[in-house]
Design a protein around this motif. Structure first.
Motif, PDB file in Angstrom:
ATOM      1  N   GLY A  39       0.788  -1.228   0.000  1.00 44.16           N
ATOM      2  CA  GLY A  39       0.000   0.000   0.000  1.00 44.16           C
ATOM      3  C   GLY A  39       0.815   1.270   0.000  1.00 44.16           C
ATOM      4  N   VAL A  40       2.138   1.168  -0.037  1.00 41.71           N
ATOM      5  CA  VAL A  40       3.018   2.343  -0.065  1.00 41.71           C
ATOM      6  C   VAL A  40       4.054   2.120  -1.160  1.00 41.71           C
ATOM      7  CG1 VAL A  40       4.579   3.833   1.236  1.00 41.71           C
ATOM      8  CG2 VAL A  40       2.732   2.620   2.428  1.00 41.71           C
ATOM      9  N   ARG A  41       4.313   3.136  -1.935  1.00 39.56           N
ATOM     10  CA  ARG A  41       5.280   3.014  -3.031  1.00 39.56           C
ATOM     11  C   ARG A  41       6.672   3.414  -2.558  1.00 39.56           C
ATOM     12  NH1 ARG A  41       4.663   2.239  -8.352  1.00 39.56           N
ATOM     13  NH2 ARG A  41       6.375   2.828  -9.754  1.00 39.56           N
ATOM     14  N   PRO A  42       7.671   2.557  -2.757  1.00 39.62           N
ATOM     15  CA  PRO A  42       9.042   2.910  -2.363  1.00 39.62           C
ATOM     16  C   PRO A  42       9.553   4.081  -3.186  1.00 39.62           C
ATOM     17  CG  PRO A  42       8.831   0.555  -2.796  1.00 39.62           C
ATOM     18  CD  PRO A  42       7.587   1.208  -3.310  1.00 39.62           C
ATOM     19  N   PRO A  43      10.493   4.829  -2.650  1.00 36.19           N
ATOM     20  CA  PRO A  43      11.037   5.965  -3.404  1.00 36.19           C
ATOM     21  C   PRO A  43      11.806   5.499  -4.630  1.00 36.19           C
ATOM     22  CG  PRO A  43      12.318   5.565  -1.425  1.00 36.19           C
ATOM     23  CD  PRO A  43      11.102   4.687  -1.322  1.00 36.19           C
ATOM     24  N   GLU A  44      11.842   6.348  -5.629  1.00 37.38           N
ATOM     25  CA  GLU A  44      12.590   6.035  -6.838  1.00 37.38           C
ATOM     26  C   GLU A  44      14.087   6.041  -6.555  1.00 37.38           C
ATOM     27  OE1 GLU A  44      11.255   5.132  -9.704  1.00 37.38           O
ATOM     28  OE2 GLU A  44       9.233   5.358  -8.884  1.00 37.38           O
ATOM     29  N   LYS A  45      14.820   5.260  -7.336  1.00 38.74           N
ATOM     30  CA  LYS A  45      16.267   5.194  -7.179  1.00 38.74           C
ATOM     31  C   LYS A  45      16.898   6.511  -7.576  1.00 38.74           C
ATOM     32  CE  LYS A  45      20.373   2.655  -8.650  1.00 38.74           C
ATOM     33  NZ  LYS A  45      20.917   1.551  -9.468  1.00 38.74           N
ATOM     34  N   ILE A  46      17.813   6.980  -6.731  1.00 40.68           N
ATOM     35  CA  ILE A  46      18.536   8.218  -7.016  1.00 40.68           C
ATOM     36  C   ILE A  46      19.961   7.856  -7.413  1.00 40.68           C
ATOM     37  CG2 ILE A  46      19.317  10.410  -6.072  1.00 40.68           C
ATOM     38  CD1 ILE A  46      17.016  10.293  -4.104  1.00 40.68           C
ATOM     39  N   ALA A  47      20.355   8.236  -8.583  1.00 44.60           N
ATOM     40  CA  ALA A  47      21.679   7.883  -9.095  1.00 44.60           C
ATOM     41  C   ALA A  47      22.781   8.362  -8.150  1.00 44.60           C
ATOM     42  CB  ALA A  47      21.880   8.490 -10.487  1.00 44.60           C
ATOM     43  N   GLY A  48      23.677   7.430  -7.796  1.00 44.23           N
ATOM     44  CA  GLY A  48      24.817   7.780  -6.951  1.00 44.23           C
ATOM     45  C   GLY A  48      24.518   7.830  -5.477  1.00 44.23           C
ATOM     46  N   MET A  49      23.266   7.645  -5.091  1.00 44.59           N
ATOM     47  CA  MET A  49      22.898   7.705  -3.669  1.00 44.59           C
ATOM     48  C   MET A  49      22.938   6.316  -3.057  1.00 44.59           C
ATOM     49  SD  MET A  49      19.416   9.156  -1.888  1.00 44.59           S
ATOM     50  CE  MET A  49      19.182   9.056  -0.115  1.00 44.59           C
ATOM     51  N   LYS A  50      23.677   6.171  -1.992  1.00 45.28           N
ATOM     52  CA  LYS A  50      23.804   4.908  -1.312  1.00 45.28           C
ATOM     53  C   LYS A  50      22.475   4.526  -0.675  1.00 45.28           C
ATOM     54  CE  LYS A  50      26.531   2.538   2.244  1.00 45.28           C
ATOM     55  NZ  LYS A  50      27.599   2.694   3.271  1.00 45.28           N
ATOM     56  N   GLY A  51      22.120   3.241  -0.816  1.00 43.19           N
ATOM     57  CA  GLY A  51      20.905   2.757  -0.182  1.00 43.19           C
ATOM     58  C   GLY A  51      19.652   2.917  -1.015  1.00 43.19           C
ATOM     59  N   SER A  52      19.803   3.261  -2.303  1.00 45.94           N
ATOM     60  CA  SER A  52      18.616   3.426  -3.151  1.00 45.94           C
ATOM     61  C   SER A  52      18.553   2.351  -4.233  1.00 45.94           C
ATOM     62  CB  SER A  52      18.626   4.817  -3.808  1.00 45.94           C
ATOM     63  OG  SER A  52      19.765   4.964  -4.631  1.00 45.94           O
ATOM     64  N   LYS A  53      19.132   1.186  -3.949  1.00 42.22           N
ATOM     65  CA  LYS A  53      19.126   0.115  -4.941  1.00 42.22           C
ATOM     66  C   LYS A  53      17.709  -0.438  -5.124  1.00 42.22           C
ATOM     67  CE  LYS A  53      20.411  -3.373  -1.493  1.00 42.22           C
ATOM     68  NZ  LYS A  53      21.438  -4.338  -1.067  1.00 42.22           N
ATOM     69  N   THR A  54      17.499  -1.119  -6.251  1.00 41.34           N
ATOM     70  CA  THR A  54      16.167  -1.629  -6.567  1.00 41.34           C
ATOM     71  C   THR A  54      15.980  -3.083  -6.169  1.00 41.34           C
ATOM     72  OG1 THR A  54      16.891  -2.263  -8.794  1.00 41.34           O
ATOM     73  CG2 THR A  54      15.989  -0.044  -8.506  1.00 41.34           C
ATOM     74  N   GLY A  55      16.992  -3.718  -5.603  1.00 45.78           N
ATOM     75  CA  GLY A  55      16.896  -5.140  -5.274  1.00 45.78           C
ATOM     76  C   GLY A  55      16.217  -5.439  -3.964  1.00 45.78           C
ATOM     77  N   GLY A  56      15.921  -4.422  -3.175  1.00 46.35           N
ATOM     78  CA  GLY A  56      15.327  -4.717  -1.885  1.00 46.35           C
ATOM     79  C   GLY A  56      14.761  -3.494  -1.202  1.00 46.35           C
ATOM     80  N   LEU A  57      14.113  -3.732  -0.072  1.00 47.30           N
ATOM     81  CA  LEU A  57      13.516  -2.667   0.732  1.00 47.30           C
ATOM     82  C   LEU A  57      14.423  -2.348   1.913  1.00 47.30           C
ATOM     83  CD1 LEU A  57       9.831  -3.944   0.898  1.00 47.30           C
ATOM     84  CD2 LEU A  57      10.639  -1.940  -0.360  1.00 47.30           C
ATOM     85  N   ARG A  58      14.600  -1.082   2.173  1.00 49.28           N
ATOM     86  CA  ARG A  58      15.365  -0.687   3.349  1.00 49.28           C
ATOM     87  C   ARG A  58      14.545  -1.012   4.595  1.00 49.28           C
ATOM     88  NH1 ARG A  58      20.655   0.646   2.887  1.00 49.28           N
ATOM     89  NH2 ARG A  58      20.498   2.281   4.465  1.00 49.28           N
ATOM     90  N   LEU A  59      15.198  -1.585   5.586  1.00 52.82           N
ATOM     91  CA  LEU A  59      14.494  -1.904   6.824  1.00 52.82           C
ATOM     92  C   LEU A  59      14.041  -0.637   7.535  1.00 52.82           C
ATOM     93  CD1 LEU A  59      16.725  -4.833   8.145  1.00 52.82           C
ATOM     94  CD2 LEU A  59      14.526  -4.978   6.958  1.00 52.82           C
ATOM     95  N   THR A  60      14.800   0.433   7.410  1.00 55.58           N
ATOM     96  CA  THR A  60      14.387   1.703   8.016  1.00 55.58           C
ATOM     97  C   THR A  60      13.128   2.231   7.350  1.00 55.58           C
ATOM     98  OG1 THR A  60      15.972   2.810   6.530  1.00 55.58           O
ATOM     99  CG2 THR A  60      16.688   2.358   8.788  1.00 55.58           C
ATOM    100  N   TRP A  61      12.964   1.971   6.038  1.00 60.24           N
ATOM    101  CA  TRP A  61      11.755   2.382   5.329  1.00 60.24           C
ATOM    102  C   TRP A  61      10.551   1.608   5.858  1.00 60.24           C
ATOM    103  CZ3 TRP A  61       8.197  -0.066   2.132  1.00 60.24           C
ATOM    104  CH2 TRP A  61       7.376   0.764   1.347  1.00 60.24           C
ATOM    105  N   ILE A  62      10.718   0.313   6.107  1.00 58.04           N
ATOM    106  CA  ILE A  62       9.632  -0.504   6.665  1.00 58.04           C
ATOM    107  C   ILE A  62       9.275  -0.013   8.061  1.00 58.04           C
ATOM    108  CG2 ILE A  62       8.960  -2.815   7.408  1.00 58.04           C
ATOM    109  CD1 ILE A  62      10.707  -3.965   5.220  1.00 58.04           C
TER     110      ILE A  62
END
Length: 225
Positions: A39-62
């Motif tokens: 029900g929530v959309r993850p943020p888009e990947k930001i080029a060069g920004m650490k932690g914005s990969k598309t392979g998984g969800l950040r636990l802090t985001w959860i």
């Protein structure tokens, strides 16, 4: 000597039979799928920004989006929070990566239907993942290297099987559940313990020397499942 499926089942109470934990990975639909099931959309990947990969969800985001379930939540919202909670446990405990900060989104489709989710062999998958992580960890050489997988199982298994490095255990807490089929796991009894602390290099040498001098007779006093 290694961790077996029986060990995994008794330490975690996870099923070791059932459907294989497998499936297709479709990176192009990652955010659409997360939005659909959580029900929530993850943020888009930001080029060069650490932690914005598309392979998984950040636990802090959860944690941020699903830390507190609203009191007036409907059934659909509860289900979404439950999926987020299971994903968090996957990332923190069962399928943790070496960094401990992300959880792969490839497990999320398996939680779409709760009846189906309970038919997967999560214990087998967790043990296989731990084997892979052990293989990778033994080849790392940096001082900051770490390992993933269900390290809790590895730790408690070693306490049970070897008379080396065991913590001091305190009196177990009372088990509050009365159902016959809801008995505590072995891990439950290791919640209140006192372990060794000190410089990692010193502890490593101490444990290595203890293992090198281990003989068959000393294993007779080890605990068994």
């Amino acid at each position: 000597m290694t961790i077996t499926l029986q060990d995994m089942a008794m330490l975690t109470a996870l099923p070791i039979s059932g459907w294989a934990v497998t499936g297709k990975i479709q990176a192009d639909r990652f955010r659409d799928m997360v939005e659909e099931l959580l029900g929530v959309r993850p943020p888009e990947k930001i080029a060069g920004m650490k932690g914005s990969k598309t392979g998984g969800l950040r636990l802090t985001w959860i944690e941020h989006h699903f830390g507190h379930l609203p009191l007036d939540a409907n059934e659909e919202t509860v289900s979404r929070y439950a999926r987020a909670y299971v994903m968090y446990v996957f990332g923190k405990v069962l399928f943790s990566d070496s960094g401990g900060s992300d959880v792969s989104w490839m497990y999320l489709p398996l939680l779409r239907d709760w009846d189906d989710a309970g038919r997967y062999s999560w214990g087998s998958a967790g043990l296989a993942y731990l084997y892979r992580q052990l293989d990778e960890a033994c080849r790392r050489s940096k001082g900051t290297s770490n390992m993933g997988g269900c390290v809790l199982v590895l730790q408690v298994w070693s306490w049970l099987r070897f008379p080396i490095g065991r913590p001091t255990t305190y009196a177990p807490r009372d088990w509050e559940h009365t159902e016959e089929d809801r008995a505590p796991t072995v891990v439950y009894f290791y919640e209140d313990v006192s372990t060794k602390w000190g410089p990692s290099d010193n502890l490593y040498r101490s444990y290595t020397e203890d293992f090198d001098s281990l003989r068959r007779g000393r294993l007779h006093g080890s605990r068994t499942l």
